[in-house]
Write a protein that holds these residues in place. Sequence first.
Motif, PDB file in Angstrom:
ATOM      1  N   THR A 154       0.832  -1.202   0.000  1.00 13.61           N
ATOM      2  CA  THR A 154       0.000   0.000   0.000  1.00 13.61           C
ATOM      3  C   THR A 154       0.865   1.250   0.000  1.00 13.61           C
ATOM      4  OG1 THR A 154      -1.790  -1.133   1.150  1.00 13.61           O
ATOM      5  CG2 THR A 154      -1.790   1.272   1.249  1.00 13.61           C
ATOM      6  N   GLN A 155       1.875   1.256   0.837  1.00 12.66           N
ATOM      7  CA  GLN A 155       2.766   2.416   0.922  1.00 12.66           C
ATOM      8  C   GLN A 155       3.490   2.641  -0.406  1.00 12.66           C
ATOM      9  OE1 GLN A 155       5.964   2.045   3.764  1.00 12.66           O
ATOM     10  NE2 GLN A 155       6.056   4.273   4.033  1.00 12.66           N
ATOM     11  N   LEU A 156       4.051   1.583  -0.986  1.00  6.19           N
ATOM     12  CA  LEU A 156       4.794   1.713  -2.245  1.00  6.19           C
ATOM     13  C   LEU A 156       3.903   2.167  -3.396  1.00  6.19           C
ATOM     14  CD1 LEU A 156       7.024  -1.480  -2.084  1.00  6.19           C
ATOM     15  CD2 LEU A 156       7.834   0.880  -2.092  1.00  6.19           C
ATOM     16  N   LEU A 157       2.714   1.588  -3.495  1.00  4.21           N
ATOM     17  CA  LEU A 157       1.820   1.886  -4.615  1.00  4.21           C
ATOM     18  C   LEU A 157       1.094   3.221  -4.451  1.00  4.21           C
ATOM     19  CD1 LEU A 157       0.350  -1.690  -5.188  1.00  4.21           C
ATOM     20  CD2 LEU A 157       2.086  -0.514  -6.568  1.00  4.21           C
ATOM     21  N   SER A 158       1.180   3.806  -3.275  1.00  2.63           N
ATOM     22  CA  SER A 158       0.500   5.079  -3.012  1.00  2.63           C
ATOM     23  C   SER A 158       1.389   6.297  -3.232  1.00  2.63           C
ATOM     24  CB  SER A 158      -0.026   5.104  -1.573  1.00  2.63           C
ATOM     25  OG  SER A 158      -1.007   4.115  -1.380  1.00  2.63           O
ATOM     26  N   VAL A 159       2.633   6.096  -3.598  1.00  4.90           N
ATOM     27  CA  VAL A 159       3.568   7.214  -3.743  1.00  4.90           C
ATOM     28  C   VAL A 159       3.306   8.008  -5.017  1.00  4.90           C
ATOM     29  CG1 VAL A 159       6.005   7.825  -4.050  1.00  4.90           C
ATOM     30  CG2 VAL A 159       5.348   6.110  -2.355  1.00  4.90           C
ATOM     31  N   ASP A 160       3.156   7.311  -6.140  1.00  2.00           N
ATOM     32  CA  ASP A 160       3.042   7.993  -7.425  1.00  2.00           C
ATOM     33  C   ASP A 160       2.059   7.231  -8.307  1.00  2.00           C
ATOM     34  OD1 ASP A 160       4.096   8.073 -10.415  1.00  2.00           O
ATOM     35  OD2 ASP A 160       4.671   9.966  -9.458  1.00  2.00           O
ATOM     36  N   LYS A 179      -2.564 -13.470 -11.690  1.00  2.00           N
ATOM     37  CA  LYS A 179      -2.237 -13.882 -10.317  1.00  2.00           C
ATOM     38  C   LYS A 179      -1.706 -12.703  -9.504  1.00  2.00           C
ATOM     39  CE  LYS A 179      -3.051 -18.279  -9.733  1.00  2.00           C
ATOM     40  NZ  LYS A 179      -4.080 -18.659  -8.806  1.00  2.00           N
ATOM     41  N   GLU A 180      -0.881 -11.887 -10.124  1.00  2.00           N
ATOM     42  CA  GLU A 180      -0.341 -10.717  -9.427  1.00  2.00           C
ATOM     43  C   GLU A 180      -1.450  -9.727  -9.096  1.00  2.00           C
ATOM     44  OE1 GLU A 180       4.117 -10.665 -11.421  1.00  2.00           O
ATOM     45  OE2 GLU A 180       2.411  -9.856 -12.550  1.00  2.00           O
ATOM     46  N   ILE A 181      -2.339  -9.492 -10.061  1.00  2.00           N
ATOM     47  CA  ILE A 181      -3.459  -8.578  -9.819  1.00  2.00           C
ATOM     48  C   ILE A 181      -4.373  -9.119  -8.724  1.00  2.00           C
ATOM     49  CG2 ILE A 181      -5.556  -7.570 -10.847  1.00  2.00           C
ATOM     50  CD1 ILE A 181      -2.906  -6.186 -11.657  1.00  2.00           C
ATOM     51  N   GLU A 182      -4.589 -10.414  -8.751  1.00  2.00           N
ATOM     52  CA  GLU A 182      -5.426 -11.024  -7.706  1.00  2.00           C
ATOM     53  C   GLU A 182      -4.828 -10.777  -6.329  1.00  2.00           C
ATOM     54  OE1 GLU A 182      -7.615 -15.273  -6.842  1.00  2.00           O
ATOM     55  OE2 GLU A 182      -5.697 -15.318  -7.905  1.00  2.00           O
ATOM     56  N   PHE A 183      -3.523 -10.947  -6.197  1.00  2.00           N
ATOM     57  CA  PHE A 183      -2.868 -10.702  -4.914  1.00  2.00           C
ATOM     58  C   PHE A 183      -2.913  -9.221  -4.547  1.00  2.00           C
ATOM     59  CE2 PHE A 183       0.689  -9.856  -2.095  1.00  2.00           C
ATOM     60  CZ  PHE A 183       0.440 -10.791  -1.100  1.00  2.00           C
ATOM     61  N   LEU A 184      -2.599  -8.377  -5.505  1.00  2.00           N
ATOM     62  CA  LEU A 184      -2.570  -6.933  -5.246  1.00  2.00           C
ATOM     63  C   LEU A 184      -3.950  -6.351  -4.960  1.00  2.00           C
ATOM     64  CD1 LEU A 184      -0.001  -5.696  -7.914  1.00  2.00           C
ATOM     65  CD2 LEU A 184       0.270  -5.655  -5.428  1.00  2.00           C
ATOM     66  N   SER A 185      -4.985  -6.999  -5.433  1.00  2.00           N
ATOM     67  CA  SER A 185      -6.337  -6.454  -5.246  1.00  2.00           C
ATOM     68  C   SER A 185      -6.681  -6.265  -3.768  1.00  2.00           C
ATOM     69  CB  SER A 185      -7.378  -7.331  -5.940  1.00  2.00           C
ATOM     70  OG  SER A 185      -7.510  -8.585  -5.300  1.00  2.00           O
ATOM     71  N   ALA A 186      -5.968  -6.947  -2.894  1.00  2.00           N
ATOM     72  CA  ALA A 186      -6.189  -6.776  -1.454  1.00  2.00           C
ATOM     73  C   ALA A 186      -5.849  -5.367  -0.986  1.00  2.00           C
ATOM     74  CB  ALA A 186      -5.371  -7.799  -0.677  1.00  2.00           C
ATOM     75  N   VAL A 187      -5.019  -4.653  -1.743  1.00  2.00           N
ATOM     76  CA  VAL A 187      -4.621  -3.301  -1.330  1.00  2.00           C
ATOM     77  C   VAL A 187      -5.177  -2.213  -2.246  1.00  2.00           C
ATOM     78  CG1 VAL A 187      -2.527  -4.152  -0.206  1.00  2.00           C
ATOM     79  CG2 VAL A 187      -2.404  -3.302  -2.558  1.00  2.00           C
ATOM     80  N   PHE A 188      -5.908  -2.589  -3.284  1.00  2.00           N
ATOM     81  CA  PHE A 188      -6.405  -1.603  -4.245  1.00  2.00           C
ATOM     82  C   PHE A 188      -7.250  -0.512  -3.590  1.00  2.00           C
ATOM     83  CE2 PHE A 188      -6.289  -4.391  -8.339  1.00  2.00           C
ATOM     84  CZ  PHE A 188      -4.907  -4.241  -8.380  1.00  2.00           C
ATOM     85  N   GLU A 189      -8.094  -0.865  -2.639  1.00  2.00           N
ATOM     86  CA  GLU A 189      -8.956   0.136  -1.991  1.00  2.00           C
ATOM     87  C   GLU A 189      -8.122   1.158  -1.217  1.00  2.00           C
ATOM     88  OE1 GLU A 189     -11.881  -1.862   0.386  1.00  2.00           O
ATOM     89  OE2 GLU A 189     -12.485  -3.109  -1.299  1.00  2.00           O
ATOM     90  N   ASP A 190      -7.154   0.671  -0.452  1.00  2.00           N
ATOM     91  CA  ASP A 190      -6.311   1.584   0.324  1.00  2.00           C
ATOM     92  C   ASP A 190      -5.480   2.487  -0.583  1.00  2.00           C
ATOM     93  OD1 ASP A 190      -7.240   0.572   2.750  1.00  2.00           O
ATOM     94  OD2 ASP A 190      -5.680  -0.964   2.831  1.00  2.00           O
ATOM     95  N   ILE A 249     -14.338  -3.178  -5.387  1.00  2.00           N
ATOM     96  CA  ILE A 249     -13.131  -2.376  -5.194  1.00  2.00           C
ATOM     97  C   ILE A 249     -13.226  -1.091  -6.012  1.00  2.00           C
ATOM     98  CG2 ILE A 249     -10.647  -2.308  -5.657  1.00  2.00           C
ATOM     99  CD1 ILE A 249     -10.673  -5.374  -5.058  1.00  2.00           C
ATOM    100  N   ILE A 250     -13.675  -1.218  -7.249  1.00  2.00           N
ATOM    101  CA  ILE A 250     -13.801  -0.054  -8.127  1.00  2.00           C
ATOM    102  C   ILE A 250     -14.862   0.902  -7.597  1.00  2.00           C
ATOM    103  CG2 ILE A 250     -14.474   0.674 -10.445  1.00  2.00           C
ATOM    104  CD1 ILE A 250     -13.109  -1.971 -11.431  1.00  2.00           C
ATOM    105  N   SER A 251     -15.954   0.378  -7.097  1.00  2.00           N
ATOM    106  CA  SER A 251     -17.007   1.229  -6.526  1.00  2.00           C
ATOM    107  C   SER A 251     -16.474   2.055  -5.359  1.00  2.00           C
ATOM    108  CB  SER A 251     -18.194   0.391  -6.053  1.00  2.00           C
ATOM    109  OG  SER A 251     -18.841  -0.187  -7.146  1.00  2.00           O
ATOM    110  N   LEU A 252     -15.739   1.411  -4.470  1.00  2.00           N
ATOM    111  CA  LEU A 252     -15.169   2.141  -3.333  1.00  2.00           C
ATOM    112  C   LEU A 252     -14.119   3.144  -3.794  1.00  2.00           C
ATOM    113  CD1 LEU A 252     -14.807  -0.525  -0.528  1.00  2.00           C
ATOM    114  CD2 LEU A 252     -16.081   1.597  -0.430  1.00  2.00           C
ATOM    115  N   ALA A 253     -13.309   2.761  -4.765  1.00  2.00           N
ATOM    116  CA  ALA A 253     -12.293   3.690  -5.287  1.00  2.00           C
ATOM    117  C   ALA A 253     -12.954   4.939  -5.834  1.00  2.00           C
ATOM    118  CB  ALA A 253     -11.477   2.991  -6.373  1.00  2.00           C
ATOM    119  N   LYS A 254     -14.086   4.781  -6.516  1.00  2.00           N
ATOM    120  CA  LYS A 254     -14.810   5.935  -7.050  1.00  2.00           C
ATOM    121  C   LYS A 254     -15.337   6.818  -5.926  1.00  2.00           C
ATOM    122  CE  LYS A 254     -16.140   3.918 -11.461  1.00  2.00           C
ATOM    123  NZ  LYS A 254     -17.226   3.381 -12.280  1.00  2.00           N
ATOM    124  N   GLU A 255     -15.809   6.214  -4.864  1.00  2.00           N
ATOM    125  CA  GLU A 255     -16.287   6.988  -3.713  1.00  2.00           C
ATOM    126  C   GLU A 255     -15.149   7.796  -3.089  1.00  2.00           C
ATOM    127  OE1 GLU A 255     -18.523   4.866  -0.717  1.00  2.00           O
ATOM    128  OE2 GLU A 255     -19.512   3.677  -2.263  1.00  2.00           O
TER     129      GLU A 255
END
Length: 100
Positions: free
Chosen positions: A31-37, A51-62, A91-97
């Motif tokens: 979350t910290q790394l992907l939130s920088v830029d 598989k990578e997206i599936e794993f990363l999806s756990a942090v997409f909202e944050d 996840i996309i719905s929350l991201a939009k909010e």
Amino acid sequence: MLNEKVTDLICEGMLLDINDPSISDIWDDLTQLLSVDSENTINYLCGCNEKEIEFLSAVFEDVAYNLKSERYIMELENLKNKFPNLNLDSIISLAKEYSE
């Protein structure tokens, strides 16, 4: 640099059981790394496999909350279309909010 760190964390996390308490540390680091830029994050996500997206999806909202980026949300939509087997709708719905 981002790519290497994120890829290493994904590999490390995929070796753990989902109930392993240390997985939350990996998610925090991701979350910290992907939130920088947002641009670097979007570029990284474009090259990920399912598989990578599936794993990363756990942090997409944050990450969405931290970035508040329309382009990031558009990339999540692209990933949803690219990998229809993954359920990214909530996840996309929350991201939009978060971006409002």
